[in-house]
Design a protein around this motif. Structure first.
Motif, PDB file in Angstrom:
ATOM      1  N   GLY A  58      45.050  45.593  40.155  1.00  0.00           N
ATOM      2  CA  GLY A  58      44.528  44.537  39.281  1.00  0.00           C
ATOM      3  C   GLY A  58      43.030  44.684  39.094  1.00  0.00           C
ATOM      4  N   GLU A  59      42.418  43.574  38.708  1.00  0.00           N
ATOM      5  CA  GLU A  59      41.016  43.634  38.309  1.00  0.00           C
ATOM      6  C   GLU A  59      40.064  43.315  39.479  1.00  0.00           C
ATOM      7  OE1 GLU A  59      40.321  41.660  34.602  1.00  0.00           O
ATOM      8  OE2 GLU A  59      38.480  40.793  35.390  1.00  0.00           O
ATOM      9  N   ALA A  60      40.145  42.101  39.970  1.00  0.00           N
ATOM     10  CA  ALA A  60      39.226  41.665  41.028  1.00  0.00           C
ATOM     11  C   ALA A  60      39.829  40.432  41.690  1.00  0.00           C
ATOM     12  CB  ALA A  60      37.865  41.324  40.427  1.00  0.00           C
ATOM     13  N   GLU A 113      29.338  47.246  38.650  1.00  0.00           N
ATOM     14  CA  GLU A 113      30.131  46.836  39.827  1.00  0.00           C
ATOM     15  C   GLU A 113      31.390  47.685  39.945  1.00  0.00           C
ATOM     16  OE1 GLU A 113      28.456  42.246  39.464  1.00  0.00           O
ATOM     17  OE2 GLU A 113      30.440  42.741  38.679  1.00  0.00           O
ATOM     18  N   ILE A 114      32.024  47.940  38.812  1.00  0.00           N
ATOM     19  CA  ILE A 114      33.226  48.790  38.838  1.00  0.00           C
ATOM     20  C   ILE A 114      32.863  50.184  39.348  1.00  0.00           C
ATOM     21  CG2 ILE A 114      34.967  49.940  37.390  1.00  0.00           C
ATOM     22  CD1 ILE A 114      35.028  47.413  35.638  1.00  0.00           C
ATOM     23  N   ALA A 115      31.754  50.727  38.842  1.00  0.00           N
ATOM     24  CA  ALA A 115      31.350  52.085  39.260  1.00  0.00           C
ATOM     25  C   ALA A 115      31.010  52.129  40.748  1.00  0.00           C
ATOM     26  CB  ALA A 115      30.162  52.551  38.416  1.00  0.00           C
ATOM     27  N   ALA A 116      30.370  51.060  41.253  1.00  0.00           N
ATOM     28  CA  ALA A 116      30.000  51.043  42.678  1.00  0.00           C
ATOM     29  C   ALA A 116      31.232  50.983  43.569  1.00  0.00           C
ATOM     30  CB  ALA A 116      29.092  49.845  42.957  1.00  0.00           C
ATOM     31  N   THR A 147      39.763  51.756  33.241  1.00  0.00           N
ATOM     32  CA  THR A 147      39.135  52.498  34.335  1.00  0.00           C
ATOM     33  C   THR A 147      40.070  53.601  34.847  1.00  0.00           C
ATOM     34  OG1 THR A 147      38.003  50.468  34.985  1.00  0.00           O
ATOM     35  CG2 THR A 147      38.033  52.240  36.600  1.00  0.00           C
ATOM     36  N   LEU A 148      41.336  53.253  35.051  1.00  0.00           N
ATOM     37  CA  LEU A 148      42.279  54.223  35.612  1.00  0.00           C
ATOM     38  C   LEU A 148      42.642  55.312  34.597  1.00  0.00           C
ATOM     39  CD1 LEU A 148      44.306  51.650  37.631  1.00  0.00           C
ATOM     40  CD2 LEU A 148      43.225  53.688  38.602  1.00  0.00           C
ATOM     41  N   PHE A 149      42.787  54.925  33.330  1.00  0.00           N
ATOM     42  CA  PHE A 149      43.082  55.939  32.318  1.00  0.00           C
ATOM     43  C   PHE A 149      41.940  56.943  32.232  1.00  0.00           C
ATOM     44  CE2 PHE A 149      46.932  55.233  29.656  1.00  0.00           C
ATOM     45  CZ  PHE A 149      47.511  54.274  30.466  1.00  0.00           C
ATOM     46  N   LYS A 150      40.726  56.445  32.267  1.00  0.00           N
ATOM     47  CA  LYS A 150      39.576  57.341  32.202  1.00  0.00           C
ATOM     48  C   LYS A 150      39.592  58.319  33.386  1.00  0.00           C
ATOM     49  CE  LYS A 150      34.611  57.284  31.682  1.00  0.00           C
ATOM     50  NZ  LYS A 150      33.432  56.524  32.063  1.00  0.00           N
TER      51      LYS A 150
END
Ligand code: URA
Ligand code: SF4
Length: 219
Positions: free
Chosen positions: A46-48, A102-105, A132-135
């Protein structure tokens, strides 16, 4: 007995528990590393964490989590048989979207979890998890409208996975139409995929295809 991967696993979890790599650590009550067996074939991402998850330190335990658990039950999958986590491990204040920074960290933790678990299937819930996951899988992300409920394949953390994106259960709670779509993605696509994989059907079909291919190419 401690294996190398269980030691590595313990290390990732304790890093998350002590992490201060992004500003989200300041307001969290508890980091939420994830929950479930690490020797599973399925990861749900999920997201957060939301408010209840932040209180308990466990993923998907609030209203969205109840819906997720019931969707899994509907397709005959025990919640306790899958690993459930998020792209970002600490709660964004007021449940705002996590930022790209935040996602990148936080992403290295998830990538390590995927590397250790080596799932066959990843279910991405919501567009932040999905894009994010597809990338990471080297797949081009367009939009949830055009990509949900389809099985894609890619490599994440060196692991070849089938990946399906669908709407976030929290969004579905606010939009009844999305709830129908989410349910259909679970029953028609995710349930079938998981049950085929768990019954060995997919591997068997792939093996047969390979054998046929070998046959034709060796002629
Ligand atoms: N929403 C999420 O994306 N993750 C959770 O753990 C709970 C709600
Ligand atoms: Fe660390 Fe991730 Fe929490 Fe940010 S969200 S503090 S990167 S564990």
């Amino acid at each position: 007995m401690y294996t190398l991967s269980s030691l590595e696993w313990d290390r990732v979890i304790s890093e998350i528990m002590n992490c201060r790599k992004c500003p989200l650590y300041k307001n969290r009550k508890n980091p939420v590393p994830g929950e479930g067996p690490i020797n599973t074939d399925i990861m749900i991402i999920g997201e957060a964490p939301g408010a209840k998850e932040d209180e308990e330190g466990r993923p998907f335990v609030g209203p969205a989590g109840k819906l997720l658990t019931s969707l899994l039950e509907k397709i005959g999958i025990k919640r306790s048989s899958v690993y459930i986590t998020n792209i970002v491990k600490c709660r964004p204040p007021g449940n705002r979207d996590p930022t790209d920074e935040e996602i990148a960290a936080c992403l290295p933790y998830l990538l390590k979890q995927i590397e250790i678990i080596k799932p066959k299937v990843i279910i991405a819930l919501g567009r932040h998890a999905a894009r994010t996951l597809f990338k990471q899988a080297g797949l081009h992300w367009r939009s949830m409208g055009s990509m949900h409920g389809k099985v894609f394949e890619g490599v994440i953390s060196g692991v070849r996975v089938k990946i399906v994106a669908t709407y976030h259960p929290a969004a579905a709670l606010y939009h009844p139409k999305l709830k129908d779509v989410l349910e259909r993605d679970f029953t028609d696509v995710i349930g079938r995929l998981i049950n085929n994989i768990r019954s060995g059907f997919v591997e068997e079909r792939e093996r047969r295809q390979k054998t046929l291919l070998d046959f034709f190419t060796s002629k």
